[in-house]
Scaffold this motif. Structure first.
Motif, PDB file in Angstrom:
ATOM      1  N   VAL A  55       0.841  -1.197   0.000  1.00 28.29           N
ATOM      2  CA  VAL A  55       0.000   0.000   0.000  1.00 28.29           C
ATOM      3  C   VAL A  55       0.878   1.250   0.000  1.00 28.29           C
ATOM      4  O   VAL A  55       0.643   2.203  -0.757  1.00 28.29           O
ATOM      5  N   PHE A  56       1.915   1.235   0.822  1.00 33.04           N
ATOM      6  CA  PHE A  56       2.814   2.391   0.908  1.00 33.04           C
ATOM      7  C   PHE A  56       3.573   2.592  -0.395  1.00 33.04           C
ATOM      8  O   PHE A  56       3.777   3.726  -0.834  1.00 33.04           O
ATOM      9  N   PHE A  87      13.912   3.050   4.032  1.00 37.47           N
ATOM     10  CA  PHE A  87      13.589   2.807   5.433  1.00 37.47           C
ATOM     11  C   PHE A  87      12.091   2.632   5.670  1.00 37.47           C
ATOM     12  O   PHE A  87      11.687   2.252   6.762  1.00 37.47           O
ATOM     13  N   GLY A  88      11.303   2.906   4.644  1.00 36.60           N
ATOM     14  CA  GLY A  88       9.878   2.638   4.715  1.00 36.60           C
ATOM     15  C   GLY A  88       9.535   1.355   3.997  1.00 36.60           C
ATOM     16  O   GLY A  88       9.421   0.292   4.606  1.00 36.60           O
ATOM     17  N   PHE A  89       9.418   1.428   2.684  1.00 39.68           N
ATOM     18  CA  PHE A  89       9.003   0.291   1.869  1.00 39.68           C
ATOM     19  C   PHE A  89       9.929  -0.926   2.010  1.00 39.68           C
ATOM     20  O   PHE A  89       9.501  -2.014   2.410  1.00 39.68           O
ATOM     21  N   GLY A 101       0.839 -11.473  17.130  1.00 44.00           N
ATOM     22  CA  GLY A 101      -0.169 -10.893  17.996  1.00 44.00           C
ATOM     23  C   GLY A 101       0.096  -9.434  18.314  1.00 44.00           C
ATOM     24  O   GLY A 101       0.409  -8.629  17.436  1.00 44.00           O
ATOM     25  N   LEU A 102      -0.008  -9.064  19.601  1.00 42.03           N
ATOM     26  CA  LEU A 102       0.150  -7.668  20.014  1.00 42.03           C
ATOM     27  C   LEU A 102       1.558  -7.140  19.749  1.00 42.03           C
ATOM     28  O   LEU A 102       1.728  -5.970  19.387  1.00 42.03           O
ATOM     29  N   SER A 103       2.567  -7.989  19.914  1.00 41.56           N
ATOM     30  CA  SER A 103       3.930  -7.513  19.683  1.00 41.56           C
ATOM     31  C   SER A 103       4.151  -7.204  18.203  1.00 41.56           C
ATOM     32  O   SER A 103       4.800  -6.211  17.849  1.00 41.56           O
ATOM     33  N   LEU A 104       3.579  -8.015  17.313  1.00 39.26           N
ATOM     34  CA  LEU A 104       3.692  -7.740  15.883  1.00 39.26           C
ATOM     35  C   LEU A 104       2.913  -6.478  15.526  1.00 39.26           C
ATOM     36  O   LEU A 104       3.378  -5.660  14.719  1.00 39.26           O
ATOM     37  N   ALA A 105       1.743  -6.301  16.126  1.00 37.26           N
ATOM     38  CA  ALA A 105       0.968  -5.078  15.896  1.00 37.26           C
ATOM     39  C   ALA A 105       1.742  -3.852  16.372  1.00 37.26           C
ATOM     40  O   ALA A 105       1.687  -2.778  15.735  1.00 37.26           O
ATOM     41  N   ALA A 106       2.482  -3.986  17.470  1.00 35.49           N
ATOM     42  CA  ALA A 106       3.288  -2.872  17.966  1.00 35.49           C
ATOM     43  C   ALA A 106       4.395  -2.515  16.976  1.00 35.49           C
ATOM     44  O   ALA A 106       4.694  -1.332  16.759  1.00 35.49           O
ATOM     45  N   PHE A 107       5.015  -3.535  16.375  1.00 37.66           N
ATOM     46  CA  PHE A 107       6.027  -3.274  15.347  1.00 37.66           C
ATOM     47  C   PHE A 107       5.413  -2.535  14.163  1.00 37.66           C
ATOM     48  O   PHE A 107       6.001  -1.590  13.627  1.00 37.66           O
ATOM     49  N   ALA A 108       4.228  -2.971  13.748  1.00 36.84           N
ATOM     50  CA  ALA A 108       3.560  -2.312  12.628  1.00 36.84           C
ATOM     51  C   ALA A 108       3.227  -0.865  12.970  1.00 36.84           C
ATOM     52  O   ALA A 108       3.395   0.042  12.139  1.00 36.84           O
ATOM     53  N   ALA A 109       2.775  -0.631  14.199  1.00 35.61           N
ATOM     54  CA  ALA A 109       2.452   0.735  14.626  1.00 35.61           C
ATOM     55  C   ALA A 109       3.702   1.610  14.657  1.00 35.61           C
ATOM     56  O   ALA A 109       3.654   2.800  14.290  1.00 35.61           O
ATOM     57  N   LEU A 110       4.822   1.041  15.089  1.00 33.92           N
ATOM     58  CA  LEU A 110       6.080   1.787  15.112  1.00 33.92           C
ATOM     59  C   LEU A 110       6.493   2.179  13.699  1.00 33.92           C
ATOM     60  O   LEU A 110       6.940   3.309  13.451  1.00 33.92           O
ATOM     61  N   TRP A 111       6.329   1.264  12.766  1.00 34.56           N
ATOM     62  CA  TRP A 111       6.656   1.547  11.357  1.00 34.56           C
ATOM     63  C   TRP A 111       5.759   2.652  10.810  1.00 34.56           C
ATOM     64  O   TRP A 111       6.230   3.570  10.133  1.00 34.56           O
ATOM     65  N   VAL A 112       4.469   2.570  11.078  1.00 36.12           N
ATOM     66  CA  VAL A 112       3.532   3.594  10.600  1.00 36.12           C
ATOM     67  C   VAL A 112       3.874   4.951  11.214  1.00 36.12           C
ATOM     68  O   VAL A 112       3.880   5.986  10.513  1.00 36.12           O
TER      69      VAL A 112
END
Length: 390
Positions: free
Chosen positions: A28-29, A62-64, A88-99
């Motif tokens: 998407v990015f 550093f993004g894509f 789970g939550l830890s993977l979601a946290a990584f995704a949030a950090l990237w966003v």
């Protein structure tokens, strides 16, 4: 520890394995960011903290690219070590950090952008180091080191931009490009000959140990040369030798035998851009071609091609689907590789048409990754079709 024991059964499918959210976010990015860059280049959009070509390069790397690398390594790392990686939550946290990192570079908050963009690859390095060390998986410590190097490179970019250090921000970009090139060189040697021989009867893709070492060595020498800011004839010689080594390596993989198997030929087509990049960059070091043409042979051709090839294959394999590219997959391959041809060949043949080439290439790239996002959104966000974990 078997994979089934590492992810609770109630975890939503999107957060069960690293490739799922990060391939979706990256595609998407990719579709949106290059379109935004094309509009910025045309003068329609203006960016605050990181602007212009630096923003474009920063976000592609550093993004894509980093999103795909981390998603792949979290997935493969679980298999390599037989230990859990983020879910789970830890993977979601990584995704949030990237966003958050993607958003912050578009704000005036330079220090926040620097800290978050540096934190993401460092946190990923720690998340991989834990299972690798527990399993004594020494063969793959290399990837932890590369993530740390990428973190150092992105920090250098921001410190230079914030005028804390007296180094050009582009040095950090170039070091990160070399690190990504090294990752691609290692992974291509592991998977392209294997996929070729497994998928095509009688392919006989060949590995020569001395040539594998020479290919890796050529990129390490280039990394050292770029770190020392070497230029001119000396750099051109390093690049010419590297180009020759990688071209021979590619030829021994029997690429002409893959033409009826899109899931394989896309990887061969993408890898060919590496010796092309090295040759063009050598010519750029001598002032014969524009440096941006060489850079885009690597970023659009090699990185884009290998990413779209691996994202389709990994998504299929890890969701229980057949390892056969369908028409949508082939369309993605053609669009992304065509973007590379347009971005590199047109400015070489007609420099006055460079802006048109940039806009045309951006449209093809955005279409290719946008199509992937639409095609694989339901695949990545739903459970495996074979009922297995992952």
């Amino acid at each position: 520890m078997p994979e089934q024991a590492t992810v609770p059964a109630q975890t939503p499918a999107l957060w069960r394995n690293g490739f799922r959210p990060f391939y979706l976010l990256a595609s998407v990015f990719a579709a949106l960011s290059v379109a935004l860059w094309a509009l910025q280049l045309a003068g329609v959009l203006v960016r605050p903290y990181l602007a212009g070509a630096l923003w474009h390069a920063h976000e592609l790397l550093f993004g894509f690219t980093l999103a795909v690398v981390v998603g792949f390594l979290f997935t493969a790392g679980r298999n390599w070590s037989n230990r859990p990686t983020p879910s789970g939550l830890s993977l979601a946290a990584f995704a949030a950090l990237w966003v958050a990192a993607r958003v912050l570079v578009l704000t005036p908050f330079g220090w926040a952008a620097a800290l978050v963009n540096t934190a993401f690859p460092l946190a990923a390095a720690v998340a991989l180091a834990i299972p690798f060390l527990a399993a004594r998986n020494r063969r793959n410590y290399f990837f932890v080191a590369m993530l740390v190097l990428i973190a150092a490179a992105v920090l250098a970019v921001h410190l230079a931009q914030l005028e804390v250090i007296a180094l050009p921000a582009w040095l950090g970009i170039q070091v990160a490009l070399d690190a990504v090139l090294l990752i691609m060189t290692v992974m291509a040697g592991r998977v392209i000959p294997m996929f070729t021989n497994n998928g095509i009867a009688g392919a006989n893709a060949t590995l020569r140990p001395w040539l594998e070492k020479a290919a890796l060595g050529s990129v390490l020498v280039l990394l050292l040369a770029d770190t020392l800011q070497l230029g001119g004839l000396a750099l051109a010689l390093v690049l010419a030798l590297g180009s020759a080594v990688h071209l021979v390596r590619w030829w021994l993989w029997q690429p002409w035998k893959t033409l009826r198997t899109p899931l394989v030929w896309v990887l061969h087509a993408a890898y060919l851009w590496i010796p092309v990049y090295l040759a063009l960059r050598g010519a750029a070091a001598l002032g014969l071609v524009a440096a941006s043409v060489a850079t885009h042979a690597l970023t659009v051709g090699a990185i884009g091609g290998l990413v779209i090839g691996m994202m389709t294959r990994t998504a299929r394999g890890h969701t229980g689907r057949p390892l056969l590219a369908d028409r949508a997959d082939v369309a993605c391959y053609v669009l992304v590789l065509a973007a590379a041809v347009v971005r590199v060949a047109v400015p070489l043949a007609a420099p006055a048409a460079t802006l048109h080439a940039v806009l045309g290439s951006a449209a093809l790239w955005s279409a290719g990754f946008g199509l992937y996002a639409l095609r694989y959104w339901p695949v990545l966000s739903r459970a495996r079709v074979d009922g297995k974990a992952g």
